[in-house]
Design an enzyme around this catalytic site. Structure first.
Site, PDB file in Angstrom:
ATOM      1  N   LYS A 116      -7.923  -2.707   4.401  1.00 31.59           N
ATOM      2  CA  LYS A 116      -8.369  -1.660   5.328  1.00 31.59           C
ATOM      3  C   LYS A 116      -9.520  -2.173   6.206  1.00 31.59           C
ATOM      4  O   LYS A 116      -9.589  -1.851   7.398  1.00 31.59           O
ATOM      5  CB  LYS A 116      -8.806  -0.419   4.544  1.00 31.59           C
ATOM      6  CG  LYS A 116      -7.658   0.331   3.862  1.00 31.59           C
ATOM      7  CD  LYS A 116      -6.759   1.033   4.864  1.00 31.59           C
ATOM      8  CE  LYS A 116      -5.756   1.971   4.199  1.00 31.59           C
ATOM      9  NZ  LYS A 116      -4.869   2.625   5.195  1.00 31.59           N
ATOM     10  N   SER A 142     -10.431   3.732   4.849  1.00 28.70           N
ATOM     11  CA  SER A 142     -10.805   4.229   3.519  1.00 28.70           C
ATOM     12  C   SER A 142     -12.243   3.865   3.212  1.00 28.70           C
ATOM     13  O   SER A 142     -12.753   2.830   3.661  1.00 28.70           O
ATOM     14  CB  SER A 142      -9.888   3.594   2.480  1.00 28.70           C
ATOM     15  OG  SER A 142     -10.403   3.776   1.176  1.00 28.70           O
ATOM     16  N   TYR A 186      -7.072  -3.557  -1.613  1.00 28.61           N
ATOM     17  CA  TYR A 186      -6.830  -2.412  -0.726  1.00 28.61           C
ATOM     18  C   TYR A 186      -7.966  -2.245   0.286  1.00 28.61           C
ATOM     19  O   TYR A 186      -7.733  -2.124   1.494  1.00 28.61           O
ATOM     20  CB  TYR A 186      -6.699  -1.148  -1.577  1.00 28.61           C
ATOM     21  CG  TYR A 186      -6.537   0.137  -0.807  1.00 28.61           C
ATOM     22  CD1 TYR A 186      -5.330   0.473  -0.227  1.00 28.61           C
ATOM     23  CD2 TYR A 186      -7.600   1.030  -0.688  1.00 28.61           C
ATOM     24  CE1 TYR A 186      -5.182   1.665   0.466  1.00 28.61           C
ATOM     25  CE2 TYR A 186      -7.453   2.228   0.000  1.00 28.61           C
ATOM     26  CZ  TYR A 186      -6.244   2.540   0.571  1.00 28.61           C
ATOM     27  OH  TYR A 186      -6.102   3.722   1.252  1.00 28.61           O
TER      28      TYR A 186
END
Lengths: 223, 223
Positions: B153, B125, B149
Protein backbone atom coordinates in the site's frame (compact mmCIF):
# COMPACT_ATOMS: atom_id res chain seq x y z
CA UNK A 1 33.67 -14.42 0.34
CA UNK A 2 32.32 -13.76 -3.14
CA UNK A 3 31.31 -10.16 -3.82
CA UNK A 4 29.08 -9.03 -6.68
CA UNK A 5 29.07 -5.35 -7.65
CA UNK A 6 26.23 -4.18 -9.89
CA UNK A 7 26.98 -0.89 -11.62
CA UNK A 8 30.71 -1.47 -11.20
CA UNK A 9 31.67 0.87 -14.06
CA UNK A 10 30.01 3.93 -12.52
CA UNK A 11 31.77 6.53 -10.41
CA UNK A 12 30.89 4.97 -7.06
CA UNK A 13 31.18 1.43 -8.44
CA UNK A 14 34.74 2.00 -9.67
CA UNK A 15 35.84 3.57 -6.39
CA UNK A 16 34.26 0.75 -4.39
CA UNK A 17 35.71 -2.00 -6.58
CA UNK A 18 39.20 -0.45 -6.44
CA UNK A 19 39.04 -0.32 -2.68
CA UNK A 20 37.83 -3.91 -2.32
CA UNK A 21 40.51 -5.13 -4.72
CA UNK A 22 43.20 -3.22 -2.86
CA UNK A 23 42.11 -4.40 0.60
CA UNK A 24 41.44 -7.98 -0.48
CA UNK A 25 38.88 -8.25 2.28
CA UNK A 26 35.59 -6.80 3.45
CA UNK A 27 35.59 -6.15 7.17
CA UNK A 28 37.50 -9.11 8.60
CA UNK A 29 36.62 -11.56 5.83
CA UNK A 30 38.96 -12.33 2.93
CA UNK A 31 37.53 -11.87 -0.52
CA UNK A 32 37.84 -15.05 -2.59
CA UNK A 33 36.10 -13.90 -5.76
CA UNK A 34 34.54 -10.80 -7.24
CA UNK A 35 32.08 -10.25 -10.05
CA UNK A 36 31.92 -6.77 -11.58
CA UNK A 37 28.80 -6.07 -13.63
CA UNK A 38 27.68 -3.05 -15.61
CA UNK A 39 25.81 -2.23 -18.79
CA UNK A 40 29.09 -0.82 -20.12
CA UNK A 41 32.11 -3.11 -19.80
CA UNK A 42 33.75 -2.81 -16.36
CA UNK A 43 37.57 -2.56 -16.49
CA UNK A 44 39.27 -5.92 -15.95
CA UNK A 45 41.62 -5.33 -13.02
CA UNK A 46 45.24 -6.47 -13.34
CA UNK A 47 47.07 -8.68 -10.82
CA UNK A 48 44.40 -9.67 -8.34
CA UNK A 49 44.86 -12.22 -5.59
CA UNK A 50 41.58 -13.91 -6.47
CA UNK A 51 39.43 -14.45 -9.56
CA UNK A 52 37.62 -11.34 -10.82
CA UNK A 53 34.92 -11.88 -13.39
CA UNK A 54 33.54 -8.98 -15.43
CA UNK A 55 30.03 -9.16 -16.86
CA UNK A 56 28.61 -6.70 -19.37
CA UNK A 57 24.82 -6.86 -19.40
CA UNK A 58 21.63 -4.97 -18.63
CA UNK A 59 20.77 -6.27 -15.15
CA UNK A 60 17.13 -5.23 -15.59
CA UNK A 61 16.11 -7.58 -18.40
CA UNK A 62 14.23 -10.76 -17.48
CA UNK A 63 16.65 -13.56 -16.60
CA UNK A 64 19.73 -11.36 -16.08
CA UNK A 65 19.46 -11.20 -12.30
CA UNK A 66 19.02 -14.97 -12.02
CA UNK A 67 22.34 -15.48 -13.82
CA UNK A 68 24.11 -12.89 -11.67
CA UNK A 69 23.08 -14.52 -8.39
CA UNK A 70 23.19 -18.15 -9.55
CA UNK A 71 26.58 -18.76 -7.93
CA UNK A 72 25.31 -17.28 -4.68
CA UNK A 73 27.51 -14.26 -4.02
CA UNK A 74 27.76 -13.56 -0.29
CA UNK A 75 27.60 -9.78 -0.59
CA UNK A 76 25.87 -7.85 -3.37
CA UNK A 77 26.51 -4.13 -3.82
CA UNK A 78 23.61 -2.90 -5.92
CA UNK A 79 24.66 0.44 -7.42
CA UNK A 80 23.01 0.03 -10.83
CA UNK A 81 20.53 2.78 -11.65
CA UNK A 82 19.34 5.38 -14.10
CA UNK A 83 20.26 8.77 -12.66
CA UNK A 84 17.71 11.37 -11.64
CA UNK A 85 17.62 13.59 -14.71
CA UNK A 86 17.33 10.64 -17.05
CA UNK A 87 14.62 8.97 -14.93
CA UNK A 88 12.64 12.21 -15.09
CA UNK A 89 13.07 12.58 -18.86
CA UNK A 90 12.34 8.95 -19.70
CA UNK A 91 9.51 7.72 -17.49
CA UNK A 92 9.45 4.16 -18.80
CA UNK A 93 13.21 3.69 -18.67
CA UNK A 94 13.45 5.01 -15.12
CA UNK A 95 10.78 2.63 -13.84
CA UNK A 96 12.19 -0.27 -15.86
CA UNK A 97 15.72 0.06 -14.46
CA UNK A 98 15.24 1.60 -11.04
CA UNK A 99 12.09 -0.24 -9.97
CA UNK A 100 11.65 -3.34 -12.13
CA UNK A 101 15.39 -4.06 -12.25
CA UNK A 102 15.78 -3.86 -8.51
CA UNK A 103 12.67 -5.94 -7.91
CA UNK A 104 13.85 -8.61 -10.34
CA UNK A 105 17.14 -8.71 -8.47
CA UNK A 106 15.42 -9.07 -5.09
CA UNK A 107 13.13 -11.76 -6.48
CA UNK A 108 16.04 -13.63 -8.05
CA UNK A 109 17.75 -13.69 -4.64
CA UNK A 110 14.51 -14.77 -2.95
CA UNK A 111 14.06 -17.66 -5.35
CA UNK A 112 17.61 -19.09 -5.22
CA UNK A 113 16.49 -21.19 -2.28
CA UNK A 114 18.46 -23.49 0.00
CA UNK A 115 18.73 -20.88 2.75
CA UNK A 116 20.56 -18.40 0.53
CA UNK A 117 20.44 -15.05 2.36
CA UNK A 118 23.08 -12.65 1.08
CA UNK A 119 23.99 -9.24 2.41
CA UNK A 120 22.70 -6.71 -0.09
CA UNK A 121 23.88 -3.11 0.06
CA UNK A 122 21.64 -0.84 -1.97
CA UNK A 123 22.48 2.73 -2.92
CA UNK A 124 19.38 4.78 -2.32
CA UNK A 125 19.32 8.55 -2.50
CA UNK A 126 18.41 11.67 -0.57
CA UNK A 127 15.90 12.11 -3.42
CA UNK A 128 13.50 9.96 -1.34
CA UNK A 129 12.95 13.18 0.62
CA UNK A 130 11.03 16.17 -0.65
CA UNK A 131 11.24 19.84 0.28
CA UNK A 132 10.51 21.76 2.43
CA UNK A 133 13.31 20.44 4.64
CA UNK A 134 13.88 20.93 8.34
CA UNK A 135 17.24 22.21 9.62
CA UNK A 136 18.35 18.59 10.04
CA UNK A 137 16.76 15.53 8.47
CA UNK A 138 16.12 12.96 11.18
CA UNK A 139 15.75 9.20 10.78
CA UNK A 140 12.00 9.73 11.00
CA UNK A 141 11.65 12.40 8.33
CA UNK A 142 8.91 11.28 5.98
CA UNK A 143 9.31 10.38 2.31
CA UNK A 144 7.62 12.62 -0.22
CA UNK A 145 9.87 12.38 -3.28
CA UNK A 146 9.42 15.15 -5.84
CA UNK A 147 10.86 13.22 -8.78
CA UNK A 148 10.27 9.81 -10.35
CA UNK A 149 13.86 8.90 -9.44
CA UNK A 150 13.23 9.54 -5.76
CA UNK A 151 9.93 7.67 -5.99
CA UNK A 152 11.70 4.65 -7.46
CA UNK A 153 14.39 4.72 -4.77
CA UNK A 154 11.79 5.07 -2.00
CA UNK A 155 9.91 2.07 -3.39
CA UNK A 156 13.14 0.07 -3.56
CA UNK A 157 13.78 0.89 0.11
CA UNK A 158 10.33 -0.39 1.03
CA UNK A 159 10.91 -3.60 -0.93
CA UNK A 160 14.35 -4.08 0.61
CA UNK A 161 12.89 -3.69 4.10
CA UNK A 162 10.03 -6.12 3.45
CA UNK A 163 12.22 -8.74 1.76
CA UNK A 164 14.70 -8.48 4.64
CA UNK A 165 11.95 -8.76 7.25
CA UNK A 166 10.74 -11.87 5.44
CA UNK A 167 14.23 -13.38 5.73
CA UNK A 168 15.03 -13.49 2.01
CA UNK A 169 18.13 -11.31 2.39
CA UNK A 170 20.00 -9.11 4.81
CA UNK A 171 19.50 -5.76 3.16
CA UNK A 172 20.63 -2.25 3.89
CA UNK A 173 19.97 0.93 1.94
CA UNK A 174 22.32 3.89 2.00
CA UNK A 175 20.95 7.28 1.00
CA UNK A 176 23.77 8.86 -0.90
CA UNK A 177 23.89 12.61 -1.47
CA UNK A 178 25.46 14.11 -4.59
CA UNK A 179 28.85 12.46 -5.01
CA UNK A 180 31.34 14.87 -6.54
CA UNK A 181 33.56 15.83 -8.20
CA UNK A 182 32.49 13.43 -10.94
CA UNK A 183 35.35 13.04 -13.43
CA UNK A 184 34.93 13.25 -17.19
CA UNK A 185 31.80 14.44 -18.92
CA UNK A 186 28.61 15.37 -17.04
CA UNK A 187 26.02 12.61 -16.68
CA UNK A 188 22.27 13.08 -16.59
CA UNK A 189 21.89 13.48 -12.84
CA UNK A 190 19.67 16.44 -11.98
CA UNK A 191 22.28 17.44 -9.40
CA UNK A 192 25.11 17.14 -11.93
CA UNK A 193 25.76 20.88 -11.88
CA UNK A 194 27.24 20.50 -8.41
CA UNK A 195 30.08 18.59 -10.00
CA UNK A 196 30.19 20.96 -12.96
CA UNK A 197 30.63 24.15 -10.94
CA UNK A 198 33.66 22.61 -9.24
CA UNK A 199 35.16 20.63 -12.12
CA UNK A 200 34.77 23.01 -15.06
CA UNK A 201 36.58 26.03 -13.57
CA UNK A 202 39.45 23.72 -12.54
CA UNK A 203 39.72 22.81 -16.23
CA UNK A 204 39.54 26.45 -17.31
CA UNK A 205 35.96 26.12 -18.56
CA UNK A 206 32.89 28.15 -17.76
CA UNK A 207 30.21 26.54 -15.57
CA UNK A 208 26.69 27.83 -15.05
CA UNK A 209 24.99 27.62 -11.67
CA UNK A 210 21.34 26.97 -12.60
CA UNK A 211 19.94 27.56 -9.09
CA UNK A 212 19.93 30.44 -6.64
CA UNK A 213 23.20 31.11 -4.82
CA UNK A 214 21.55 30.41 -1.47
CA UNK A 215 20.55 26.83 -2.35
CA UNK A 216 21.96 24.46 0.23
CA UNK A 217 22.72 20.89 -0.84
CA UNK A 218 24.29 17.69 0.49
CA UNK A 219 27.55 16.45 -0.97
CA UNK A 220 30.06 13.74 -0.39
CA UNK A 221 33.32 13.18 -2.15
CA UNK A 222 35.62 10.19 -2.35
CA UNK A 223 39.29 10.53 -1.49
CA UNK B 1 -20.08 11.13 -15.39
CA UNK B 2 -19.02 7.50 -15.71
CA UNK B 3 -17.81 5.86 -12.49
CA UNK B 4 -15.76 2.67 -12.30
CA UNK B 5 -15.58 0.81 -8.99
CA UNK B 6 -12.88 -1.85 -8.68
CA UNK B 7 -13.55 -4.29 -5.85
CA UNK B 8 -17.26 -3.48 -5.95
CA UNK B 9 -18.31 -6.75 -4.29
CA UNK B 10 -16.29 -6.14 -1.12
CA UNK B 11 -17.65 -4.60 2.06
CA UNK B 12 -16.56 -1.06 1.28
CA UNK B 13 -17.24 -1.49 -2.44
CA UNK B 14 -20.84 -2.56 -1.83
CA UNK B 15 -21.51 0.31 0.58
CA UNK B 16 -19.96 2.81 -1.81
CA UNK B 17 -21.83 1.49 -4.86
CA UNK B 18 -25.16 1.50 -3.01
CA UNK B 19 -24.65 5.09 -1.97
CA UNK B 20 -23.68 6.24 -5.48
CA UNK B 21 -26.66 4.41 -6.98
CA UNK B 22 -29.00 5.94 -4.41
CA UNK B 23 -27.68 9.50 -4.83
CA UNK B 24 -27.41 9.31 -8.61
CA UNK B 25 -24.61 11.83 -8.45
CA UNK B 26 -21.13 12.37 -7.09
CA UNK B 27 -20.71 15.79 -5.56
CA UNK B 28 -22.70 18.04 -7.88
CA UNK B 29 -22.28 15.93 -11.01
CA UNK B 30 -24.92 13.49 -12.22
CA UNK B 31 -23.80 9.94 -12.77
CA UNK B 32 -24.55 8.75 -16.30
CA UNK B 33 -23.03 5.28 -16.12
CA UNK B 34 -21.39 2.95 -13.63
CA UNK B 35 -19.16 -0.08 -14.02
CA UNK B 36 -18.89 -2.42 -11.05
CA UNK B 37 -15.94 -4.80 -11.16
CA UNK B 38 -14.79 -7.55 -8.83
CA UNK B 39 -13.17 -10.96 -8.99
CA UNK B 40 -16.46 -12.37 -7.63
CA UNK B 41 -19.58 -11.28 -9.47
CA UNK B 42 -20.88 -7.91 -8.19
CA UNK B 43 -24.64 -7.82 -7.62
CA UNK B 44 -26.54 -6.33 -10.57
CA UNK B 45 -28.57 -3.49 -9.06
CA UNK B 46 -32.28 -3.24 -9.90
CA UNK B 47 -34.01 -0.13 -11.23
CA UNK B 48 -31.20 2.33 -11.86
CA UNK B 49 -31.59 5.65 -13.63
CA UNK B 50 -28.52 4.98 -15.77
CA UNK B 51 -26.73 1.96 -17.24
CA UNK B 52 -24.82 -0.14 -14.72
CA UNK B 53 -22.43 -2.68 -16.12
CA UNK B 54 -21.03 -5.47 -13.94
CA UNK B 55 -17.70 -7.06 -14.80
CA UNK B 56 -16.33 -10.21 -13.17
CA UNK B 57 -12.60 -10.46 -13.71
CA UNK B 58 -9.21 -10.43 -11.99
CA UNK B 59 -8.12 -6.82 -12.50
CA UNK B 60 -4.48 -7.79 -11.95
CA UNK B 61 -3.91 -9.98 -14.99
CA UNK B 62 -2.20 -8.44 -18.02
CA UNK B 63 -4.72 -6.71 -20.29
CA UNK B 64 -7.56 -6.53 -17.76
CA UNK B 65 -6.93 -2.93 -16.71
CA UNK B 66 -6.75 -1.76 -20.32
CA UNK B 67 -10.25 -3.13 -20.92
CA UNK B 68 -11.61 -1.56 -17.73
CA UNK B 69 -10.38 1.94 -18.61
CA UNK B 70 -10.88 1.72 -22.39
CA UNK B 71 -14.15 3.68 -22.27
CA UNK B 72 -12.47 6.37 -20.19
CA UNK B 73 -14.35 6.42 -16.87
CA UNK B 74 -14.20 9.87 -15.27
CA UNK B 75 -13.78 8.63 -11.71
CA UNK B 76 -12.20 5.34 -10.68
CA UNK B 77 -12.59 4.02 -7.16
CA UNK B 78 -9.81 1.47 -6.73
CA UNK B 79 -10.75 -0.73 -3.77
CA UNK B 80 -9.48 -4.04 -5.15
CA UNK B 81 -6.88 -5.71 -2.93
CA UNK B 82 -5.75 -8.80 -1.14
CA UNK B 83 -6.26 -8.19 2.57
CA UNK B 84 -3.45 -8.04 5.09
CA UNK B 85 -3.48 -11.57 6.48
CA UNK B 86 -3.62 -13.11 3.03
CA UNK B 87 -0.87 -10.84 1.68
CA UNK B 88 1.32 -11.95 4.58
CA UNK B 89 0.57 -15.65 4.07
CA UNK B 90 0.93 -15.63 0.28
CA UNK B 91 3.87 -13.40 -0.64
CA UNK B 92 3.53 -13.78 -4.39
CA UNK B 93 -0.23 -13.25 -4.47
CA UNK B 94 -0.02 -10.14 -2.31
CA UNK B 95 2.57 -8.50 -4.54
CA UNK B 96 0.78 -9.62 -7.70
CA UNK B 97 -2.58 -8.10 -6.72
CA UNK B 98 -1.66 -5.21 -4.44
CA UNK B 99 1.44 -3.95 -6.25
CA UNK B 100 1.43 -5.29 -9.81
CA UNK B 101 -2.33 -4.96 -10.19
CA UNK B 102 -2.35 -1.36 -9.04
CA UNK B 103 0.63 -0.51 -11.20
CA UNK B 104 -0.97 -2.10 -14.27
CA UNK B 105 -4.08 -0.03 -13.59
CA UNK B 106 -2.07 3.20 -13.30
CA UNK B 107 -0.13 2.37 -16.45
CA UNK B 108 -3.31 1.52 -18.36
CA UNK B 109 -4.69 4.96 -17.42
CA UNK B 110 -1.40 6.63 -18.36
CA UNK B 111 -1.39 5.00 -21.78
CA UNK B 112 -5.01 5.73 -22.77
CA UNK B 113 -3.80 9.02 -24.20
CA UNK B 114 -5.69 11.92 -25.69
CA UNK B 115 -5.52 13.96 -22.51
CA UNK B 116 -7.35 11.34 -20.44
CA UNK B 117 -6.80 12.25 -16.79
CA UNK B 118 -9.36 10.61 -14.51
CA UNK B 119 -9.88 11.13 -10.81
CA UNK B 120 -8.64 7.98 -9.08
CA UNK B 121 -9.53 7.31 -5.47
CA UNK B 122 -7.32 4.63 -3.98
CA UNK B 123 -7.98 2.88 -0.69
CA UNK B 124 -4.69 2.72 1.13
CA UNK B 125 -4.37 1.59 4.72
CA UNK B 126 -3.04 2.62 8.11
CA UNK B 127 -0.79 -0.42 7.62
CA UNK B 128 1.62 1.94 5.82
CA UNK B 129 2.60 2.98 9.36
CA UNK B 130 4.64 0.86 11.73
CA UNK B 131 4.78 0.85 15.52
CA UNK B 132 5.84 2.42 17.83
CA UNK B 133 3.18 5.07 17.36
CA UNK B 134 2.99 8.58 18.78
CA UNK B 135 -0.13 9.73 20.65
CA UNK B 136 -1.46 11.14 17.38
CA UNK B 137 -0.25 10.28 13.87
CA UNK B 138 0.46 13.49 11.98
CA UNK B 139 0.50 14.01 8.23
CA UNK B 140 4.27 13.81 8.42
CA UNK B 141 4.56 10.54 10.33
CA UNK B 142 6.97 8.34 8.41
CA UNK B 143 6.16 5.06 6.70
CA UNK B 144 7.76 1.93 8.08
CA UNK B 145 5.23 -0.81 7.34
CA UNK B 146 5.63 -4.00 9.34
CA UNK B 147 3.77 -6.26 6.91
CA UNK B 148 3.96 -6.96 3.18
CA UNK B 149 0.41 -5.59 2.86
CA UNK B 150 1.43 -2.25 4.32
CA UNK B 151 4.55 -2.26 2.13
CA UNK B 152 2.42 -2.77 -0.97
CA UNK B 153 0.00 0.00 0.00
CA UNK B 154 2.88 2.40 0.78
CA UNK B 155 4.40 1.65 -2.64
CA UNK B 156 1.02 2.24 -4.31
CA UNK B 157 0.80 5.62 -2.57
CA UNK B 158 4.22 6.58 -3.91
CA UNK B 159 3.22 5.52 -7.43
CA UNK B 160 -0.08 7.39 -7.19
CA UNK B 161 1.72 10.55 -6.11
CA UNK B 162 4.32 10.32 -8.88
CA UNK B 163 1.78 9.50 -11.62
CA UNK B 164 -0.39 12.41 -10.44
CA UNK B 165 2.59 14.79 -10.34
CA UNK B 166 3.36 13.72 -13.91
CA UNK B 167 -0.16 14.64 -14.94
CA UNK B 168 -1.32 11.13 -15.88
CA UNK B 169 -4.21 11.19 -13.37
CA UNK B 170 -5.67 13.12 -10.48
CA UNK B 171 -5.07 10.65 -7.70
CA UNK B 172 -5.85 10.56 -4.03
CA UNK B 173 -5.15 7.84 -1.49
CA UNK B 174 -7.26 7.34 1.60
CA UNK B 175 -5.75 5.44 4.51
CA UNK B 176 -8.61 3.40 5.85
CA UNK B 177 -8.51 1.94 9.35
CA UNK B 178 -10.26 -1.34 10.19
CA UNK B 179 -13.79 -1.09 8.81
CA UNK B 180 -16.22 -2.98 11.00
CA UNK B 181 -18.50 -4.64 11.74
CA UNK B 182 -17.89 -6.77 8.67
CA UNK B 183 -20.98 -8.89 7.98
CA UNK B 184 -20.91 -12.60 7.23
CA UNK B 185 -17.87 -14.79 7.66
CA UNK B 186 -14.46 -13.46 8.69
CA UNK B 187 -12.07 -12.63 5.87
CA UNK B 188 -8.30 -12.92 6.00
CA UNK B 189 -7.54 -9.41 7.24
CA UNK B 190 -5.03 -9.48 10.10
CA UNK B 191 -7.31 -7.05 11.94
CA UNK B 192 -10.39 -9.21 11.30
CA UNK B 193 -10.73 -10.05 14.99
CA UNK B 194 -11.90 -6.49 15.61
CA UNK B 195 -15.02 -7.36 13.64
CA UNK B 196 -15.22 -10.79 15.22
CA UNK B 197 -15.21 -9.61 18.83
CA UNK B 198 -18.19 -7.38 18.07
CA UNK B 199 -20.10 -9.55 15.59
CA UNK B 200 -19.81 -12.99 17.11
CA UNK B 201 -21.21 -12.20 20.59
CA UNK B 202 -24.15 -10.42 18.89
CA UNK B 203 -24.84 -13.73 17.13
CA UNK B 204 -24.49 -15.70 20.37
CA UNK B 205 -21.07 -17.08 19.39
CA UNK B 206 -17.79 -17.05 21.25
CA UNK B 207 -15.08 -14.71 19.99
CA UNK B 208 -11.43 -14.79 21.00
CA UNK B 209 -9.44 -11.60 21.46
CA UNK B 210 -5.95 -12.58 20.26
CA UNK B 211 -4.20 -9.45 21.55
CA UNK B 212 -3.72 -7.81 24.91
CA UNK B 213 -6.73 -5.97 26.32
CA UNK B 214 -4.82 -2.68 26.29
CA UNK B 215 -4.19 -2.70 22.53
CA UNK B 216 -5.51 0.47 20.99
CA UNK B 217 -6.65 0.40 17.37
CA UNK B 218 -8.32 2.60 14.76
CA UNK B 219 -11.81 1.74 13.51
CA UNK B 220 -14.45 3.17 11.27
CA UNK B 221 -17.90 1.84 10.61
CA UNK B 222 -20.43 2.55 7.89
CA UNK B 223 -23.96 3.58 8.77
Amino acid sequence: MHILVLGAAGMVGRKLSERLLRDGRLGKTDITAMTLQDVVAPAQPAKTGFPVNTVTCDFAVPGAAEKLVADRPDVIFHLAAIVSGEAELDFDKGYRINLDGTRMLLDAIRLVGGGYKPRIVFTSSIAVFGAPFPEAISDEFFHTPLLSYGTQKAIDELLLADYSRRGFMDGIGIRLPTICIRPGLPNKAASGFFSNILREPLAGKEAVLPVSEDVRHWHATPR
